[in-house]
Design a protein around this motif. Structure first.
Motif, PDB file in Angstrom:
ATOM      1  N   PHE A   1      -7.298   0.086   5.997  1.00 10.11           N
ATOM      2  CA  PHE A   1      -8.174   0.985   5.243  1.00 10.11           C
ATOM      3  C   PHE A   1      -9.324   1.461   6.130  1.00 10.11           C
ATOM      4  O   PHE A   1      -9.696   2.638   6.129  1.00 10.11           O
TER       5      PHE A   1
ATOM      6  N   LEU B   1      -4.988   5.911   1.933  1.00 10.23           N
ATOM      7  CA  LEU B   1      -4.302   4.657   1.629  1.00 10.23           C
ATOM      8  C   LEU B   1      -4.718   4.151   0.264  1.00 10.23           C
ATOM      9  O   LEU B   1      -5.905   4.060  -0.039  1.00 10.23           O
ATOM     10  N   GLU B   2      -3.718   3.824  -0.573  1.00 10.80           N
ATOM     11  CA  GLU B   2      -3.966   3.296  -1.911  1.00 10.80           C
ATOM     12  C   GLU B   2      -3.201   1.993  -2.083  1.00 10.80           C
ATOM     13  O   GLU B   2      -2.169   1.769  -1.447  1.00 10.80           O
TER      14      GLU B   2
ATOM     15  N   GLY C   1       0.821  -1.196   0.000  1.00 10.79           N
ATOM     16  CA  GLY C   1       0.000   0.000   0.000  1.00 10.79           C
ATOM     17  C   GLY C   1       0.855   1.247   0.000  1.00 10.79           C
ATOM     18  O   GLY C   1       2.049   1.214   0.342  1.00 10.79           O
TER      19      GLY C   1
ATOM     20  N   TYR D   1      -4.422  -5.261   5.202  1.00 10.81           N
ATOM     21  CA  TYR D   1      -4.617  -4.058   4.391  1.00 10.81           C
ATOM     22  C   TYR D   1      -6.040  -3.528   4.541  1.00 10.81           C
ATOM     23  O   TYR D   1      -6.253  -2.324   4.714  1.00 10.81           O
ATOM     24  N   ASP D   2      -7.010  -4.425   4.487  1.00 13.14           N
ATOM     25  CA  ASP D   2      -8.414  -4.025   4.612  1.00 13.14           C
ATOM     26  C   ASP D   2      -8.677  -3.409   5.985  1.00 13.14           C
ATOM     27  O   ASP D   2      -9.398  -2.412   6.109  1.00 13.14           O
TER      28      ASP D   2
END
Length: 225
Positions: free
Chosen positions: A118, A130-131, A63, A114-115
Motif C-alpha cells: 500500500f 490497492l483495495e 488484495g 500488504y501494508d
C-alpha cells in the motif's frame, strides 16, 4: 519482455421502568444524594467487537489491484511491489467476459506485506489503487498462468477441427478447446480459448500463429495471464 507484453495485449439498551405501586413505599426509601459527577461508562464488552474490523497480524491477506491494462504483466507488479515477497503464483488477472483485464488479485503472505505494498503504490505506483479483498474473490478468479491462449475473430462456422488445423504444429490440449460468442454489431464475434502444457508452448503458438488465417478469417492470438 516486449514480446510477452505484445502477447498479452471487486444498542441502545432499553431500561425497564418499574411502576410506582404506592407513594408510601417511595417515601419509606432512604433519601439519595445527588451528585454532579459524571458516571464512568461501563467497560466495553469484548464479545461485541466486530472481528472483521480487527487488523490481522499473521496469515495470508488478499488484495485487489485496480488500474491495470492489457499491457500490464505480472512481472511489472512484482517489480513494483519489490520487498513484498510475491511470486507469479500470488497474482491472478481478473478478466471481464470480453477478456479485458480490469484487476489483479494479489495474495500477500502477511498483513505487513500488504501494508508495505500500500505504501509503495502511494509512492511510485499512483496509476494503481490497492483495495482489501476477501478470499472468496481470489478463489473465483481463473488462474490462466500464461498457459492459455485466446483466439479472437474465429469464424462463426468454425468447429474444434478448424481450430486444430489452425494450430497445426503446436503442442496443446485438444480437449480444452472452448468457444464463446461476443455480441457485437453488425455481427457477433466468435472466440476460442485453448490450454497449453506450458508457458513456453503457449508463447510459441503466439509467435507462429498470430495473424494467421482460420478458414477465411484472420485470427488474433493473445496469451492470457
Amino acid at each position: 519482455m516486449s514480446l510477452l507484453r505484445n502477447a498479452i495485449k471487486s444498542s441502545v439498551s432499553l431500561r425497564t421502568i418499574k411502576p410506582i405501586h404506592s407513594l408510601p413505599s417511595l417515601l419509606r426509601q432512604s433519601p439519595k444524594h445527588f451528585s454532579t459527577e459524571t458516571e464512568a461508562p461501563p467497560p466495553p464488552n469484548d464479545a461485541s467487537i466486530d472481528l472483521f474490523l480487527q487488523t490481522p497480524t499473521k496469515g495470508v491477506v488478499y488484495g485487489k489491484l485496480l488500474g491495470i491494462s492489457r499491457q500490464t504483466l505480472k512481472s511489472d507488479i512484482i517489480n513494483l511491489l519489490e520487498g513484498c515477497n510475491l511470486t507469479p503464483d500470488d497474482l491472478k488477472v481478473n478478466y471481464t467476459r470480453n477478456y479485458m483485464p480490469f484487476a489483479m488479485m494479489v495474495q500477500f503472505p502477511s498483513f505487513s506485506a500488504y501494508d508495505n505494498a500500500f505504501r509503495l503504490i502511494g509512492r511510485k505506483g499512483r496509476l494503481y489503487r490497492l483495495e482489501r479483498a476477501e478470499q472468496s474473490e481470489w478463489d473465483i478468479v481463473m488462474p490462466y498462468n500464461g498457459k492459455t491462449v485466446l483466439l479472437q475473430n474465429v469464424p462463426r462456422i468454425a468447429v474444434a477441427e478448424d481450430v486444430e488445423r489452425f494450430l497445426s504444429g503446436c503442442e496443446y490440449e485438444a480437449s480444452s478447446i472452448s468457444f464463446m460468442l461476443r455480441q457485437s454489431l453488425p455481427d457477433s464475434i466468435k472466440w476460442a480459448t485453448v490450454r497449453f502444457p506450458s508457458q513456453t508452448q503457449a508463447m510459441d503458438a503466439f509467435i507462429r500463429k498470430n495473424r494467421g488465417f482460420c478458414l477465411n478469417n484472420q485470427v488474433s492470438v493473445r496469451v492470457l495471464q
